[in-house]
Design an enzyme around this catalytic site. Sequence first.
Site, mmCIF file in Angstrom:
data_model
loop_
_atom_site.group_PDB
_atom_site.id
_atom_site.type_symbol
_atom_site.label_atom_id
_atom_site.label_comp_id
_atom_site.label_asym_id
_atom_site.label_seq_id
_atom_site.Cartn_x
_atom_site.Cartn_y
_atom_site.Cartn_z
ATOM 1 N N VAL A 1 103.970 93.693 21.375
ATOM 2 C CA VAL A 1 105.181 92.929 21.672
ATOM 3 C C VAL A 1 105.472 92.946 23.170
ATOM 4 O O VAL A 1 104.960 93.762 23.907
ATOM 5 C CB VAL A 1 106.383 93.547 20.918
ATOM 6 N N GLY A 2 106.300 92.030 23.619
ATOM 7 C CA GLY A 2 106.798 92.078 24.988
ATOM 8 C C GLY A 2 106.168 91.052 25.913
ATOM 9 O O GLY A 2 105.292 90.275 25.536
ATOM 10 N N VAL B 1 104.377 91.436 28.793
ATOM 11 C CA VAL B 1 103.010 91.617 29.290
ATOM 12 C C VAL B 1 102.023 91.084 28.264
ATOM 13 O O VAL B 1 101.121 90.300 28.586
ATOM 14 C CB VAL B 1 102.726 93.100 29.604
ATOM 15 N N GLU C 1 100.060 91.611 14.458
ATOM 16 C CA GLU C 1 101.334 91.724 13.749
ATOM 17 C C GLU C 1 102.229 90.538 14.029
ATOM 18 O O GLU C 1 102.798 89.941 13.141
ATOM 19 C CB GLU C 1 102.053 92.994 14.195
ATOM 20 N N ILE D 1 104.581 103.512 27.911
ATOM 21 C CA ILE D 1 105.647 103.972 28.792
ATOM 22 C C ILE D 1 105.061 104.831 29.901
ATOM 23 O O ILE D 1 105.319 104.615 31.070
ATOM 24 C CB ILE D 1 106.726 104.727 27.987
#
Lengths: 506, 506
Positions: free
Chosen positions: A271-272, A274, A295, A365
């Site tokens: 997700v996101g 990038v 997904e 992260i």
Amino acid sequence: MAGQNRIRNAQLRSKIMTADQAAALIPKGCNVGMSGFTGAGYPKAVPIALAERMNAIHAAGEDFKISVWTGASTAPELDGVLAKVDGMELRLPYQSDPTCRKRINAGEMDYLDIHLSHVGQFVWGGYLGKLDVAIIEVVGIREDGSLISSSSVGNNKTWLDCADKVIIEVNHWQNEALEGVHDVYYGTQLPPKRKPIPILSASDRIGETGLRCDPNKIIAIVETDAPDRNSPFSPPDENSRLIAGHIIEFFGHEVKRGRLPKELLPLQSGVGNVANAVMEQLQNAPFDNLTAYTEVLQDGMFNLLRSGKMAFASATALSLSPEAAEEFNRDVAKYRDKLVLRPQEISNHPEVIRRLGVIAMNGLIEADIYGNVNSTHIRGTSIMNGIGGSGDFARNSWLSIFMTPSSAKNGAISCIVPMATHVDHTEHDVQVIVTEQGLADLRGLSPKKRARVIIENCAHPYFKPALNEYFERAQKYSHGQHTPHILDEGFTFLSEWQADMTARDA
Amino acid sequence: MAGQNRIRNAQLRSKIMTADQAAALIPKGCNVGMSGFTGAGYPKAVPIALAERMNAIHAAGEDFKISVWTGASTAPELDGVLAKVDGMELRLPYQSDPTCRKRINAGEMDYLDIHLSHVGQFVWGGYLGKLDVAIIEVVGIREDGSLISSSSVGNNKTWLDCADKVIIEVNHWQNEALEGVHDVYYGTQLPPKRKPIPILSASDRIGETGLRCDPNKIIAIVETDAPDRNSPFSPPDENSRLIAGHIIEFFGHEVKRGRLPKELLPLQSGVGNVANAVMEQLQNAPFDNLTAYTEVLQDGMFNLLRSGKMAFASATALSLSPEAAEEFNRDVAKYRDKLVLRPQEISNHPEVIRRLGVIAMNGLIEADIYGNVNSTHIRGTSIMNGIGGSGDFARNSWLSIFMTPSSAKNGAISCIVPMATHVDHTEHDVQVIVTEQGLADLRGLSPKKRARVIIENCAHPYFKPALNEYFERAQKYSHGQHTPHILDEGFTFLSEWQADMTARDA
Ligand SMILES: CC(C)(COP(=O)(O)OP(=O)(O)OC[C@H]1O[C@@H](n2cnc3c(N)ncnc32)[C@H](O)[C@@H]1OP(=O)(O)O)[C@@H](O)C(=O)NCCC(=O)NCCS
Ligand SMILES: CC(C)(COP(=O)(O)OP(=O)(O)OC[C@H]1O[C@@H](n2cnc3c(N)ncnc32)[C@H](O)[C@@H]1OP(=O)(O)O)[C@@H](O)C(=O)NCCC(=O)NCCS
């Protein structure tokens, strides 16, 4: 509303009621399984009504909480409202809501952060307790009582099979033409009776288009008319473009060396922004007939389908921007033979991921110099979102790639650190790390060799000297030289960066 | 020697030579894939001859090292001798030899610690470089040139398929009657061509009894007559008995609640004395018709097969004590329909492990209060053995159990720690932790709840107060309350225990 023809089973029409009436049927303290995966296909009305009911009850000095199980993250209308009224005892298996996160990190609510592929078997095994109520958004109910999922499948099948009672939201905003896009497999079993999952390629259909549901379990049907609340994607920023560029260059190199087929292998994309940027950039990359076994289908991948660069995508949810969602909704028919939405039990199944040889691409992260990846905790203690499906994919993929900007918080914090403050993906599971600075191919490298290439290729120049200095010093003073560390320093780098950030801000 | 009839292919008999002659054919700097898995089925003569040759060459001031790939750990005659002469540039994917370990931890040799199920695909993908030579122990060569593995299969198939040149050791000590015990599957492929692995139960045979080998690749055949050098098992000590007792009680409880079938699910049991003790104790437990889908068959499991408590075991190696090995060798025929030895690619395959719903039981070095497990590193920096197959099994099992005595080094060091100094199995993969103190069932528990039950049930009473104190303080001062930690303290507990240990010793 677009009419009764969404509920084609006449007998079930008698269960139609308002969201308030449905919410009143949910007992305090129960476990509720809701539809919803990455902001798609979550119930839009009952959770809001339930939050209001909770609020009133709380105001009267009484307690009222439930445990909320979903597919993955949802939206303000579900996680947001329930967290705001402090209505959740426990949340699983994934969330990304700011209010929810705040409560978890304040110690006000429990959170179970579970591999998405584990959820089904945990529930069937009874290890999470009894599922009392399911609340599922659908686009319609067929004559035979079967349900058509909306923009996500997630854990819908598991919830419907396991729950005592079922509340259905029929969302008229979602396109009825979604019927036929889903593939719900009813061949799963508990061991020792499991059989192979017969998927040999991302496009294989092995199940039914609808969800079976015992009509006697349905206690309420609520009609809604509201879009999924997906956020727009920012246009790829410079960092994302650079990261995507490194990955595409790497793919090209692997194809040239005969290590990847020229249409690559099925892509999984996290997700996101990038992740989305990588998909956007594949649009102009020299690879055709791409496939995805993933997904979520975000805008970037949707564009690849539209342009024909991608031949087929298998996912469990559509996580589209409002504009892309509008467009998809208009043109569903065009995509019906290029797209399948499966239960997450299947989209994330280790067996299928391993067989297809998926290329997994997920965010992180922090990564330490030895290649251990933290994708869930800020400073080792506060949850960001959760592991989601990243573990299902990374461990079982053909190639596992993790990507991040080299620094966070406007450059104050290095995402490459001496020692990860939490580990979600071990040194054994991380094959490639990419930042805007470059790409580190860790395959076949022992820990110290990994450290050199991660620092050299991925760290931000501002933090490189400190990382090199730590690594050199560790090689002098570490007790063991397999994975040199100076444990006494613990995570002092964190406080140093904090001080540094404060000084720079002053 | 027992005679030429072990080499039934006449043409290949011309390749028979001494170990010294064979060792002379191994070029400096090459990658060598050897048979051997947990002290079973490794070549007994050529590595020793090679070490002698290296020694001579080193004495002459020249360099001579190779990279050694195996199935898993071997024995002094392989890892020991090669490490002693500093003859290994790199070792993968698993080792447990004291000299080897010392060199790795002194920074004198590289070690790649890889999930056993990843090795095959990494080698086929070319990510570890070219495999130059394979050295494989067999019990015999058939008329058609196919080879019969000895007491382990490990990576034999992969090495034979991928290596340029092959050296065979025919070991006359190993029983010829092993023929028929192995099941070598030739249906694996690289993606996108992979098909389901057609194993539906531990006893399914899906392949051939022999290993295919292009006779033109065979450059030497060496005859040997030596037993596997397996260490005897110590009789279960009090701690092991207690750990086994807790696990068996837990199984009973799960069966009673209908969460496990009464014959349990296929067992995977790690290496070492504790694992062996659990098997020993199952002998008197109220479970029949047990099965195993595991890597190694140790004495305890062998006894279960002998007594009929276990109906069938699938493994990749026999890791028996000298006495049990003698007995097995005498009676192989009796066990041929109760036992299969598979390539580790299949014994550790995520697809099969997940399908069968394996119960995984592995050892650990330290577990932190939140359930993160370190099974490879002492003080986060020195390698002990490696992750082996524990990750393949833990992540994909139905139930993943980790076990350890609650303290190490005569009680000086707690194996339950505030924060693991290295993580091999994340909080998402550890469902049960057991020490002699008790069992912590972590399924469905959020981090803080896990901490309470791990400290309460598993920690040694001597360390409980300190762990509780840390946990309480972390809940006061931690930045985030999802996984409370005081990062500034880093791993100070280690130096405290060291000081404490020194004081107690004085
Ligand atoms: C790891 C993850 C949080 C990165 O998300 P992203 O959107 O790609 O990355 P961003 O750079 O925007 O980072 C997200 C936030 O974390 C912060 N962050 C990132 N790295 C950080 C670090 N080392 N220290 C402190 N904060 C950090 C960012 O500042 C940002 O915070 P903000 O929202 O307050 O600005 C996300 O990929 C994730 O949740 N992964 C786990 C689940 C997963 O992989 N899912 C895919 C399969 S389901
Ligand atoms: C984790 C593992 C080392 C435990 O081994 P074991 O034989 O069951 O346990 P032991 O208690 O004998 O511990 C082994 C050694 O580690 C030491 N040790 C254990 N815990 C320790 C700790 N917390 N700190 C320091 N040393 C520790 C022991 O003292 C012992 O050292 P010694 O040999 O010098 O006496 C072993 O299970 C392993 O290598 N696991 C990883 C691979 C695996 O799981 N394989 C199974 C599938 S292949």
